[in-house]
Motif scaffolding. Structure first.
Motif, PDB file in Angstrom:
ATOM      1  N   LEU A 143      34.814 -31.147 -26.730  1.00  0.00           N
ATOM      2  CA  LEU A 143      34.562 -29.752 -26.874  1.00  0.00           C
ATOM      3  C   LEU A 143      35.966 -28.738 -26.399  1.00  0.00           C
ATOM      4  O   LEU A 143      35.946 -27.442 -26.569  1.00  0.00           O
ATOM      5  CB  LEU A 143      33.410 -29.260 -25.994  1.00  0.00           C
ATOM      6  CG  LEU A 143      32.089 -29.342 -26.426  1.00  0.00           C
ATOM      7  CD1 LEU A 143      31.055 -29.142 -25.066  1.00  0.00           C
ATOM      8  CD2 LEU A 143      31.506 -28.904 -27.788  1.00  0.00           C
ATOM      9  N   SER A 144      36.645 -29.488 -25.949  1.00  0.00           N
ATOM     10  CA  SER A 144      37.854 -28.826 -25.247  1.00  0.00           C
ATOM     11  C   SER A 144      39.081 -29.152 -26.419  1.00  0.00           C
ATOM     12  O   SER A 144      40.263 -28.528 -26.123  1.00  0.00           O
ATOM     13  CB  SER A 144      38.210 -29.168 -24.053  1.00  0.00           C
ATOM     14  OG  SER A 144      38.519 -30.684 -23.840  1.00  0.00           O
ATOM     15  N   SER A 191      31.586 -23.732 -23.335  1.00  0.00           N
ATOM     16  CA  SER A 191      32.795 -24.028 -24.035  1.00  0.00           C
ATOM     17  C   SER A 191      32.911 -22.847 -24.927  1.00  0.00           C
ATOM     18  O   SER A 191      34.128 -22.882 -25.524  1.00  0.00           O
ATOM     19  CB  SER A 191      32.533 -25.398 -24.786  1.00  0.00           C
ATOM     20  OG  SER A 191      31.462 -24.816 -26.030  1.00  0.00           O
ATOM     21  N   LYS A 311      40.431 -25.627 -19.682  1.00  0.00           N
ATOM     22  CA  LYS A 311      39.042 -25.650 -20.353  1.00  0.00           C
ATOM     23  C   LYS A 311      38.268 -27.087 -20.223  1.00  0.00           C
ATOM     24  O   LYS A 311      37.132 -27.297 -19.925  1.00  0.00           O
ATOM     25  CB  LYS A 311      39.245 -25.476 -21.697  1.00  0.00           C
ATOM     26  CG  LYS A 311      37.944 -25.171 -22.622  1.00  0.00           C
ATOM     27  CD  LYS A 311      37.973 -24.852 -23.993  1.00  0.00           C
ATOM     28  CE  LYS A 311      36.414 -24.726 -24.753  1.00  0.00           C
ATOM     29  NZ  LYS A 311      36.619 -24.375 -26.085  1.00  0.00           N
ATOM     30  N   LEU A 315      34.843 -27.703 -18.314  1.00  0.00           N
ATOM     31  CA  LEU A 315      33.723 -27.977 -18.711  1.00  0.00           C
ATOM     32  C   LEU A 315      33.224 -29.035 -17.949  1.00  0.00           C
ATOM     33  O   LEU A 315      31.677 -29.314 -18.062  1.00  0.00           O
ATOM     34  CB  LEU A 315      33.941 -28.396 -20.181  1.00  0.00           C
ATOM     35  CG  LEU A 315      34.137 -27.251 -21.224  1.00  0.00           C
ATOM     36  CD1 LEU A 315      34.560 -28.009 -22.549  1.00  0.00           C
ATOM     37  CD2 LEU A 315      32.898 -26.346 -21.252  1.00  0.00           C
TER      38      LEU A 315
END
Length: 386
Positions: A143-144, A191, A311, A315
């Motif tokens: 997701l990053s 996210s 990020k 997360l």
């Protein structure tokens, strides 16, 4: 990478482990109350009182506490960015562990989720617990990697998540699957994924649940869900509610005569229903203290998440935070009848090694994000490379 770096010492997160230590020691005390033999009121000497206490599980929990803190420190010293570089290994090990359960696992409560290490000593290992952390790491990585502008950008994370959940569902571990879903959903929200994309995934999840209900779930799993809202028909829950209610404001006191929690009315009293022990013995005030401690834990995780500039690291903290939040809400909720019974333990308080050590490793991951956090995104952008 150097494990000893004086410049990083100021990055060590102290507040989080202190909160966890307080909760864990309180948990050991609760296990002592939950596993004691019934008191008659005639115990006058220290030896007579000691004879009623089951110290074996208390000692075991203290051992898990020591092991957990060692694991927490070791995980803190390893850069959290390493796991993103070896994500394929994290995924592979997770699938192997879950596959071992399918082949060699033992069934408990309708769920085939445990590997028996020692039958005589009743030592087991639940791989789905440790795989929760793999879900956090893998979801954070995928997701990053790129901006989540389209639904296609979510597909790598969704694909990996679905593969793990598919193997888990084969074991019919509905409770742990719910934890995975909450972790992933929470991380999607943090996210920056678009709400319409999250909505699409929610609809897919509902369809998947309906398919499981009609074609895969056994009677025991269905019964637990159907009995939600009609909790008076479930004996263990009825006794749990009676025990908590009978504690009143101040509780019946420690090892009081006639405590339901010591009379075998409530099953899994030192694990799934340990909150009933707190309510009966320590009353509303004891329950309030536990909830305030958990609120401090979640608030600190939220602070660390908000302050993280990376990020991927952000997360990871979010995933760990949502994991604890769901465990706390579900466990306390099921003991008072506002959530279905799923067998999910209370973090850092319930008896059990796999869950406890997993939770401690989760704290270690958060501390690793703090320990190796970049000082400035603007001045040191290379620090964010994975």
């Amino acid at each position: 990478m150097s494990f000893i770096n004086k410049k990083r010492l100021k990055n060590i997160e102290y507040i989080l482990p202190v909160i966890v230590l307080v909760i864990s020691l309180f948990g050991v005390f609760c296990i002592l109350m939950a596993t004691a033999s019934p008191f008659t009121g005639e115990e006058l000497t220290f030896d007579e009182i000691l004879a009623n206490l089951n110290l074996s599980k208390v000692k075991m929990q203290l051992i898990w506490l020591a092991i957990g803190f060692v694991c927490m420190i070791v995980v803190m010293l390893v850069s959290y960015r390493l796991y993103a570089k070896i994500w394929y290994a994290v995924l592979g090990v997770s699938l192997v562990l879950l596959a071992l359960v399918i082949v060699f696992g033992s069934v408990r409560g309708g769920t085939k989720g445990w590997l028996v290490i020692s039958e005589s000593q009743n030592i087991t290992f639940q791989p789905s617990e440790i795989v929760k952390l793999a879900v956090v790491i893998l979801s954070a990585h995928f997701l990053s990697r790129r901006p989540l502008k389209t639904f296609v950008d979510l597909l790598p994370a969704i694909g990996v998540f679905c593969v793990i959940v598919a193997v888990l569902l084969y074991q019919m571990d509905i409770g742990t699957t719910l934890v995975y879903v909450v972790i992933f959903a929470g991380m999607l929200f943090v996210s920056g994924a678009k709400l319409r994309h999250i909505g699409i995934l929610a609809l897919v999840a509902i369809v998947a649940f309906l398919l499981l209900w009609f074609f895969a779930m056994g009677d025991q799993q269905k019964s637990r869900i159907l009995n939600f809202g009609n909790t008076e028909d479930v004996d263990q829950l009825r006794y749990s509610k009676i025990a908590i209610g009978s504690g009143g404001v101040f509780g019946k006191g420690l090892f009081s005569v006639g405590n339901m929690s010591q009379l075998s009315y409530i099953p899994a009293i030192e694990t799934d229903f340990i909150f009933a022990v707190i309510g009966e013995s320590l009353g509303f005030l004891g329950c309030l203290v536990v909830i305030l401690l958990y609120m401090a834990l979640i608030f600190r995780l939220w602070q660390l998440m908000r302050g993280c500039k990376d990020k991927y690291g952000k997360l990871i903290i979010a995933g760990i935070m949502f994991m604890y939040m769901f465990h706390i809400f579900e466990n306390i909720g099921m003991t008072i009848g506002v959530m279905p019974i799923t067998g999910i333990p209370l973090p850092f308080i319930s008896y059990g090694g796999t869950n406890f050590v997993t939770n401690m490793i989760g704290i270690g991951l958060v501390m690793s994000v703090c320990f190796y956090r970049p000082e400035s995104v603007v001045n040191n952008p290379e620090e964010l490379e994975i």
